[in-house]
Design an enzyme around this catalytic site. Structure first.
Site, mmCIF file in Angstrom:
data_model
loop_
_atom_site.group_PDB
_atom_site.id
_atom_site.type_symbol
_atom_site.label_atom_id
_atom_site.label_comp_id
_atom_site.label_asym_id
_atom_site.label_seq_id
_atom_site.Cartn_x
_atom_site.Cartn_y
_atom_site.Cartn_z
ATOM 1 N N GLY A 298 0.852 -1.191 0.000
ATOM 2 C CA GLY A 298 0.000 0.000 0.000
ATOM 3 C C GLY A 298 0.882 1.232 0.000
ATOM 4 O O GLY A 298 1.803 1.332 0.824
ATOM 5 N N GLY A 300 0.445 5.395 -0.115
ATOM 6 C CA GLY A 300 -0.324 6.626 -0.233
ATOM 7 C C GLY A 300 -1.762 6.589 0.254
ATOM 8 O O GLY A 300 -2.479 7.563 0.083
ATOM 9 N N CYS A 305 -1.683 10.628 5.233
ATOM 10 C CA CYS A 305 -0.731 10.659 4.133
ATOM 11 C C CYS A 305 -1.084 11.744 3.105
ATOM 12 O O CYS A 305 -2.242 11.882 2.727
ATOM 13 C CB CYS A 305 -0.801 9.281 3.497
ATOM 14 S SG CYS A 305 -0.022 9.198 1.940
ATOM 15 N N GLY A 363 -2.935 2.276 11.550
ATOM 16 C CA GLY A 363 -2.372 3.343 12.365
ATOM 17 C C GLY A 363 -3.494 4.108 13.029
ATOM 18 O O GLY A 363 -3.629 4.131 14.253
ATOM 19 N N TYR A 387 -2.310 12.133 16.550
ATOM 20 C CA TYR A 387 -1.897 11.138 15.559
ATOM 21 C C TYR A 387 -1.167 11.865 14.433
ATOM 22 O O TYR A 387 -1.705 12.821 13.867
ATOM 23 C CB TYR A 387 -3.132 10.411 15.017
ATOM 24 C CG TYR A 387 -2.813 9.340 13.981
ATOM 25 C CD1 TYR A 387 -1.747 8.457 14.154
ATOM 26 C CD2 TYR A 387 -3.591 9.203 12.827
ATOM 27 C CE1 TYR A 387 -1.463 7.481 13.209
ATOM 28 C CE2 TYR A 387 -3.312 8.223 11.878
ATOM 29 C CZ TYR A 387 -2.244 7.372 12.078
ATOM 30 O OH TYR A 387 -1.956 6.406 11.157
ATOM 31 N N MET A 390 4.444 9.686 9.783
ATOM 32 C CA MET A 390 5.885 9.679 10.009
ATOM 33 C C MET A 390 6.601 10.567 8.989
ATOM 34 O O MET A 390 7.795 10.817 9.106
ATOM 35 C CB MET A 390 6.437 8.244 9.979
ATOM 36 C CG MET A 390 5.890 7.356 11.094
ATOM 37 S SD MET A 390 5.836 8.163 12.708
ATOM 38 C CE MET A 390 7.566 8.396 13.004
ATOM 39 N N ARG A 404 12.487 7.332 5.867
ATOM 40 C CA ARG A 404 11.346 6.588 5.321
ATOM 41 C C ARG A 404 10.965 7.181 3.958
ATOM 42 O O ARG A 404 10.480 6.519 3.073
ATOM 43 C CB ARG A 404 10.150 6.700 6.278
ATOM 44 C CG ARG A 404 9.000 5.805 5.913
ATOM 45 C CD ARG A 404 7.828 5.985 6.845
ATOM 46 N NE ARG A 404 6.622 5.816 6.076
ATOM 47 C CZ ARG A 404 6.088 4.647 5.755
ATOM 48 N NH1 ARG A 404 6.641 3.540 6.189
ATOM 49 N NH2 ARG A 404 5.014 4.563 5.016
ATOM 50 N N GLU A 414 5.284 14.536 3.650
ATOM 51 C CA GLU A 414 4.444 13.502 3.028
ATOM 52 C C GLU A 414 3.395 13.024 4.012
ATOM 53 O O GLU A 414 2.757 11.987 3.808
ATOM 54 C CB GLU A 414 5.304 12.354 2.511
ATOM 55 C CG GLU A 414 6.086 12.742 1.272
ATOM 56 C CD GLU A 414 6.682 11.546 0.533
ATOM 57 O OE1 GLU A 414 5.979 10.540 0.351
ATOM 58 O OE2 GLU A 414 7.860 11.635 0.155
HETATM 59 P P1 XMP Z 1 -3.779 4.640 8.508
HETATM 60 O O1 XMP Z 1 -4.742 4.864 7.384
HETATM 61 O O2 XMP Z 1 -4.098 3.440 9.319
HETATM 62 O O3 XMP Z 1 -2.388 4.345 7.770
HETATM 63 O O4 XMP Z 1 -3.603 5.888 9.310
HETATM 64 C C1 XMP Z 1 -1.200 4.078 8.471
HETATM 65 C C2 XMP Z 1 -0.080 3.838 7.490
HETATM 66 O O5 XMP Z 1 0.261 5.033 6.794
HETATM 67 C C3 XMP Z 1 1.638 4.994 6.428
HETATM 68 N N1 XMP Z 1 2.245 6.251 6.869
HETATM 69 C C4 XMP Z 1 2.421 7.305 6.071
HETATM 70 N N2 XMP Z 1 2.228 7.434 4.751
HETATM 71 N N3 XMP Z 1 3.002 9.655 4.893
HETATM 72 C C5 XMP Z 1 2.558 8.591 4.166
HETATM 73 O O6 XMP Z 1 2.480 8.708 2.947
HETATM 74 C C6 XMP Z 1 3.216 9.586 6.233
HETATM 75 O O7 XMP Z 1 3.612 10.556 6.860
HETATM 76 C C7 XMP Z 1 2.932 8.349 6.842
HETATM 77 N N4 XMP Z 1 3.072 7.889 8.112
HETATM 78 C C8 XMP Z 1 2.645 6.607 8.094
HETATM 79 C C9 XMP Z 1 2.255 3.781 7.067
HETATM 80 O O8 XMP Z 1 2.376 2.793 6.082
HETATM 81 C C10 XMP Z 1 1.228 3.422 8.131
HETATM 82 O O9 XMP Z 1 1.249 2.044 8.486
#
Ligand code: XMP
Length: 488
Positions: A298, A300, A305, A363, A387, A390, A404, A414
């Site tokens: 997955g 984006g 994100c 997340g 929340y 990253m 990352r 990002e």
């Molecule tokens: P959810 O939808 O559960 O997704 O909040 C968590 C996942 O998002 C990814 N992740 C990011 N993707 N920018 C991104 O593009 C970010 O800053 C970021 N932080 C986390 C990661 O795969 C996580 O498990």
């Protein structure tokens, strides 16, 4: 012919997301309560529920990893910290419960009682084996220190006649000994009287309390940690304390990452799950790495994100899962897929599994829980938890997880940072999600996850149709109170 799909656009396929599709109901021969949601999360590890928490600094530290493993899932410890802190988190998860504790915290007879008390407080334990070198010479219990003076030596107050057991003792035998002698701790010693482990009443009783827990062969809770493929040093430091290492890069389909992972896999004994990837071709290239143990897919879709919005790039989780599952099938590879990002509720979980995932990584839904590290805040009479992505500016400012995101895009955020509604303990969130997942699988007529892969049939919704799948033509309480509606 001229038209929308002209030139390069002729190659554009439809990239479906969770909100585009439904699972079609199928003939069911099981009741939801009979649906089995056990799964495999990596080559060598199984879970009792298909849920994994994201390695994010507002989602997974020891407390989340312990709570989720006790429910039968898995926490992936974040890496936005020095390696020492991440190792300490992993050790804490492993120490939380065990049939036999191997990393026993001990004192020496010459140490002071106050030092022993400090150790007990620091590690939240009630007693310490006393050792000279490796040899067991006593045990210091809560009872021993109750009336002792802080400056006294441990040797003056410890219990010298220690009841011990030999390696290989069964839990039932250990319970009998603990019971017969009214003691709480049973040190395991070898032929020379050297301390080799410790069985505690607390651990045995916790095992009964969490029968669903995901455990390793020693009875300790399963634990995973995030790493960068380029940081071999961190991977090696974590390796002795975790079962699974999960690569934590936004774009794993990158020559440097693929090459670095080839090396890394050979240097560690933990299972290595690789990602994130989002396409058939990325799976094909990742499959060239010998010894990997699973895929995190997955790109984006995460709720925090902004990669797709800011960079125009993405492989939504549902599409990514189906594409990678397709590649694995065609290459005859049966490694598990973890669908990561964009999961909003049990329905999305069911869709991700139906598309070929073995587990989902979340997340947002776990950041809402008490056990998540983010701070709690009251806004307008309701509680929310912090929340952040990253790749959000504040998380990247902490530096450790900045890689990352690929070097050129480090200047660009990002991810975003915000608040999610507080939902209480992980156990209650998991309970609700499992109930929803079982119900969805029941509708699809699947009694377990492999059967869901086989039987699931998807339907595609039009944009207009999507509106009909939500509550409509009714004023919802949250809207009438003028509060932001929240989804779960
Ligand atoms: P959810 O939808 O559960 O997704 O909040 C968590 C996942 O998002 C990814 N992740 C990011 N993707 N920018 C991104 O593009 C970010 O800053 C970021 N932080 C986390 C990661 O795969 C996580 O498990």
């Amino acid at each position: 012919m001229k038209g929308f799909f002209t030139g390069k656009l002729k190659e554009a396929g439809v990239v479906l997301t969770f909100q585009d599709v439904v699972l079609l109901p199928g003939l069911s021969e099981v009741e939801p309560s009979q649906v089995d949601v056990r799964t495999r999360v990596s080559r060598n590890y199984k879970l009792n529920i298909p849920f994994v928490s994201s390695p994010m600094d507002t989602v997974t530290e020891s407390e989340m990893a312990i709570a989720l493993a006790r429910e039968g899932g898995l926490g992936v410890l974040h890496r936005n910290c020095p390696v020492e802190k991440q190792v300490e988190m992993a050790k804490k998860v492993k120490r939380a419960e065990a049939t036999v504790i191997r990393e026993v915290i001990t004192v020496e007879p010459g140490q002071k009682v106050e030092e022993a008390l400090r150790l007990m407080e620091q590690h939240n334990i009630s007693g310490l084996p006393v050792v000279e070198g490796e040899k067991l010479v006593g045990i210091l219990t809560g009872r021993d220190v109750r009336f002792a003076r802080p400056e006294q030596k441990v040797s003056e107050v410890m219990t010298k006649q220690v009841i011990t057991a030999k390696e290989g003792i069964t839990i039932e035998e250990a319970i009998q000994i603990l019971h017969a002698h009214r003691i709480e701790k049973l040190p395991i010693v070898d032929e020379q009287g050297k301390l080799r482990g410790l069985i505690t009443f607390k651990d045995i009783s916790l095992k009964g309390k969490y029968p669903q827990a995901a455990r390793d062969a020693q009875g300790q809770l399963l634990c995973a940690a995030a790493i960068s493929p380029a940081d071999l040093e961190r991977a090696k430091r974590l390796d002795p304390y975790v079962d699974i290492l999960v690569t934590d890069v936004a774009h794993f389909h990158n020559r440097n990452m693929l090459e670095a992972t080839k090396k890394l896999v050979k240097e560690v004994s933990a299972d290595v799950v690789v990602g994130n990837i989002g396409t058939y071709e990325a799976a094909e290239d990742a499959l060239q790495i010998e010894g990997i143990a699973g895929f995190r897919v997955g790109v984006g879709s995460g709720s925090i994100c902004v990669t797709t919005e800011n960079l125009g790039v993405g492989a939504p989780t549902l599409y990514a899962t189906a594409s990678v599952a397709d590649a694995l099938k065609n290459y005859g590879c049966d490694l598990p897929i973890i669908a990561d990002g964009g999961i909003r509720n049990a329905g999305d979980i069911a869709l991700a599994l139906a598309a070929g995932a073995s587990a989902v990584m979340m997340g947002n839904l776990f950041a809402r829980c008490k056990e998540a590290p983010g701070s709690l805040m009251a806004i307008g009479g309701r509680y929310y938890k912090q929340y952040r992505g990253m790749g959000s500016p504040s998380a990247m400012a902490q530096r450790y997880a900045a890689d990352r995101y690929s070097a050129p895009s480090k200047e660009i955020a990002e991810g975003v940072e915000g608040w999610v509604p507080y939902k209480g303990e992980v156990s209650s969130v998991v309970k609700e999600l499992v109930a929803g997942l079982r119900a969805a699988m029941g509708y699809a007529g699947a009694k377990n996850i492999p059967e869901l892969w086989e039987k699931a049939k998807f339907g595609y919704l039009t944009q207009v149709g999507t509106q009909e799948t939500r509550p409509h033509d009714v004023l919802l309480p949250s809207e009438s109170w003028g509060l932001p509606p929240y989804t779960f």
